[in-house]
Design an enzyme around this catalytic site. Sequence first.
Site, PDB file in Angstrom:
ATOM      1  N   ARG A 193      -2.779   4.579   0.781  1.00  0.00           N
ATOM      2  CA  ARG A 193      -2.408   4.702  -0.637  1.00  0.00           C
ATOM      3  C   ARG A 193      -3.681   4.481  -1.432  1.00  0.00           C
ATOM      4  O   ARG A 193      -4.246   3.376  -1.423  1.00  0.00           O
ATOM      5  CB  ARG A 193      -1.343   3.662  -0.995  1.00  0.00           C
ATOM      6  CG  ARG A 193      -1.156   3.495  -2.485  1.00  0.00           C
ATOM      7  CD  ARG A 193       0.062   2.696  -2.834  1.00  0.00           C
ATOM      8  NE  ARG A 193       1.276   3.464  -2.611  1.00  0.00           N
ATOM      9  CZ  ARG A 193       2.482   3.115  -3.072  1.00  0.00           C
ATOM     10  NH1 ARG A 193       2.628   2.017  -3.781  1.00  0.00           N
ATOM     11  NH2 ARG A 193       3.524   3.871  -2.837  1.00  0.00           N
ATOM     12  N   HIS A 195       2.859  12.232  -4.064  1.00  0.00           N
ATOM     13  CA  HIS A 195       3.565  11.169  -3.338  1.00  0.00           C
ATOM     14  C   HIS A 195       4.538  11.857  -2.360  1.00  0.00           C
ATOM     15  O   HIS A 195       5.757  11.809  -2.543  1.00  0.00           O
ATOM     16  CB  HIS A 195       4.297  10.259  -4.330  1.00  0.00           C
ATOM     17  CG  HIS A 195       4.747   8.962  -3.756  1.00  0.00           C
ATOM     18  ND1 HIS A 195       4.493   8.585  -2.437  1.00  0.00           N
ATOM     19  CD2 HIS A 195       5.455   7.920  -4.313  1.00  0.00           C
ATOM     20  CE1 HIS A 195       5.011   7.384  -2.228  1.00  0.00           C
ATOM     21  NE2 HIS A 195       5.598   6.966  -3.336  1.00  0.00           N
ATOM     22  N   GLN A 202       7.594  10.113  -0.594  1.00  0.00           N
ATOM     23  CA  GLN A 202       8.708   9.896  -1.512  1.00  0.00           C
ATOM     24  C   GLN A 202       9.597  11.138  -1.576  1.00  0.00           C
ATOM     25  O   GLN A 202      10.826  11.044  -1.507  1.00  0.00           O
ATOM     26  CB  GLN A 202       8.155   9.557  -2.912  1.00  0.00           C
ATOM     27  CG  GLN A 202       9.216   9.206  -3.923  1.00  0.00           C
ATOM     28  CD  GLN A 202       9.926   7.904  -3.585  1.00  0.00           C
ATOM     29  OE1 GLN A 202       9.305   6.887  -3.333  1.00  0.00           O
ATOM     30  NE2 GLN A 202      11.256   7.935  -3.569  1.00  0.00           N
ATOM     31  N   ASP A 256      10.920   8.537 -13.373  1.00  0.00           N
ATOM     32  CA  ASP A 256       9.886   7.645 -12.835  1.00  0.00           C
ATOM     33  C   ASP A 256       9.243   6.941 -14.032  1.00  0.00           C
ATOM     34  O   ASP A 256       9.431   7.349 -15.187  1.00  0.00           O
ATOM     35  CB  ASP A 256       8.853   8.486 -12.040  1.00  0.00           C
ATOM     36  CG  ASP A 256       7.775   7.638 -11.365  1.00  0.00           C
ATOM     37  OD1 ASP A 256       7.963   6.416 -11.238  1.00  0.00           O
ATOM     38  OD2 ASP A 256       6.735   8.210 -10.967  1.00  0.00           O
ATOM     39  N   CYS A 291      12.245   6.683  -7.984  1.00  0.00           N
ATOM     40  CA  CYS A 291      11.505   6.268  -6.791  1.00  0.00           C
ATOM     41  C   CYS A 291      11.299   4.760  -6.729  1.00  0.00           C
ATOM     42  O   CYS A 291      11.005   4.226  -5.668  1.00  0.00           O
ATOM     43  CB  CYS A 291      10.162   6.994  -6.761  1.00  0.00           C
ATOM     44  SG  CYS A 291       9.189   6.720  -8.252  1.00  0.00           S
ATOM     45  N   ARG A 327      13.374   6.010   2.631  1.00  0.00           N
ATOM     46  CA  ARG A 327      11.915   6.041   2.827  1.00  0.00           C
ATOM     47  C   ARG A 327      11.603   5.685   4.274  1.00  0.00           C
ATOM     48  O   ARG A 327      10.786   6.316   4.931  1.00  0.00           O
ATOM     49  CB  ARG A 327      11.218   5.029   1.885  1.00  0.00           C
ATOM     50  CG  ARG A 327      11.154   5.428   0.427  1.00  0.00           C
ATOM     51  CD  ARG A 327      10.226   6.615   0.187  1.00  0.00           C
ATOM     52  NE  ARG A 327       8.881   6.397   0.679  1.00  0.00           N
ATOM     53  CZ  ARG A 327       7.908   5.748   0.024  1.00  0.00           C
ATOM     54  NH1 ARG A 327       8.140   5.294  -1.186  1.00  0.00           N
ATOM     55  NH2 ARG A 327       6.703   5.601   0.552  1.00  0.00           N
TER      56      ARG A 327
HETATM   57  N1   CP Z   1       8.437   4.230  -4.402  1.00  0.00           N
HETATM   58  C1   CP Z   1       7.361   3.603  -3.904  1.00  0.00           C
HETATM   59  O1   CP Z   1       6.433   4.207  -3.374  1.00  0.00           O
HETATM   60  O2   CP Z   1       7.410   2.256  -4.006  1.00  0.00           O
HETATM   61  P1   CP Z   1       6.196   1.240  -3.736  1.00  0.00           P
HETATM   62  O3   CP Z   1       5.162   1.520  -4.774  1.00  0.00           O
HETATM   63  O4   CP Z   1       6.808  -0.122  -3.865  1.00  0.00           O
HETATM   64  O5   CP Z   1       5.671   1.500  -2.362  1.00  0.00           O
HETATM   65  N1  NVA Z   2       4.278   7.384 -10.411  1.00  0.00           N
HETATM   66  C1  NVA Z   2       4.335   6.044  -9.874  1.00  0.00           C
HETATM   67  C2  NVA Z   2       5.066   6.022  -8.577  1.00  0.00           C
HETATM   68  C3  NVA Z   2       5.213   4.662  -7.943  1.00  0.00           C
HETATM   69  C4  NVA Z   2       5.900   4.704  -6.627  1.00  0.00           C
HETATM   70  C5  NVA Z   2       2.928   5.500  -9.697  1.00  0.00           C
HETATM   71  O1  NVA Z   2       2.053   6.228  -9.230  1.00  0.00           O
HETATM   72  O2  NVA Z   2       2.703   4.338 -10.049  1.00  0.00           O
END
Ligand code: CP
Ligand code: NVA
Length: 303
Positions: free
Chosen positions: A104, A131, A134, A221, A261, A289
Amino acid sequence: MNPKNFISVSQLKEKDFWELMETTKSLKGDLRAGKSHEVLPGKTLGMVFLKPSLRTRVSFEVGMTQMGGHAIYLGPDDIKLGERETTEDISLVLSRYVDGIMARVFEHEIIEELAEHASIPVVNGLTDFLHPCQALADFFTIYESKRELSGLKLAFIGDGNNVAHSLINAAGLVGMDFAIACPEGYEPAESVVTRVRESTEVEITHSPEEAAADADVIYTDVWASMGEEDVAGEKKGSFEGFRVDRDLLELAGSESIVMHCLPAHYDEEIAKPVAHGPNSVIFEQAENRMHTQKALLALLMSK
Ligand code: CP
Ligand code: NVA
């Protein structure tokens, strides 16, 4: 499954997608039935996180354990990617120890660079641009709920962000209509939209009501994503009104499902009674997930 890595849903053919869905169904079924499914015995997943996480971290780690493997968490202060050593060297070194990398990161180019130099599968656990894990969980959740994907309409209320981009890619893959309602200036990237428009209807509007009308799925989101803390205040002003609440849900109809999400900011992009209400499948998404990622890792790492 054909691709060696999973950086974007756009890498998948429809056949790969359905193989993932079938494998997910089978692994989820095994878990529910208490049946052992140690399909990755002794394998290790290296998990690189430059941003916070609840779902991604826990679902990948628990998923690896359930499959007879193991996961190592490498947080922002552990390897200091790009600071203590180069992305290329980290990728080369991890390839000598572990059997797969999930990362990430901020800039999308970083995950591409990791994948370029790794001799093991690399999975995108979120970048500023995409993502994809997701979207896999989300489409599995929609399929479980609606028993179909093609021809449905998904309305995304909010920012044309990483989550929206991966959902657009997934919609394009299965032929789901996609409508996004966002404030002016927050549209999804043209490159993402143009690619899927060959196969799928993509509507971009500035009216949440227009997008939500007759939608099968209402998705939202956060207004400001991780890494956008400095513009969160400004975005709050622009996104006021782009909220999934009871009135908006009514426009979609009683059969529609509500998705997010997570993490959620209640009374910003979604009202809590809707997020925790009868139309919500938000916590199924979170659970899925793990099931979809297990399928992904099983297909990529058992090769
Ligand atoms: N939806 C998601 O990716 O959650 P986290 O940021 O908690 O991993
Ligand atoms: N769009 C959000 C998604 C988190 C899972 C972010 O990038 O923070």
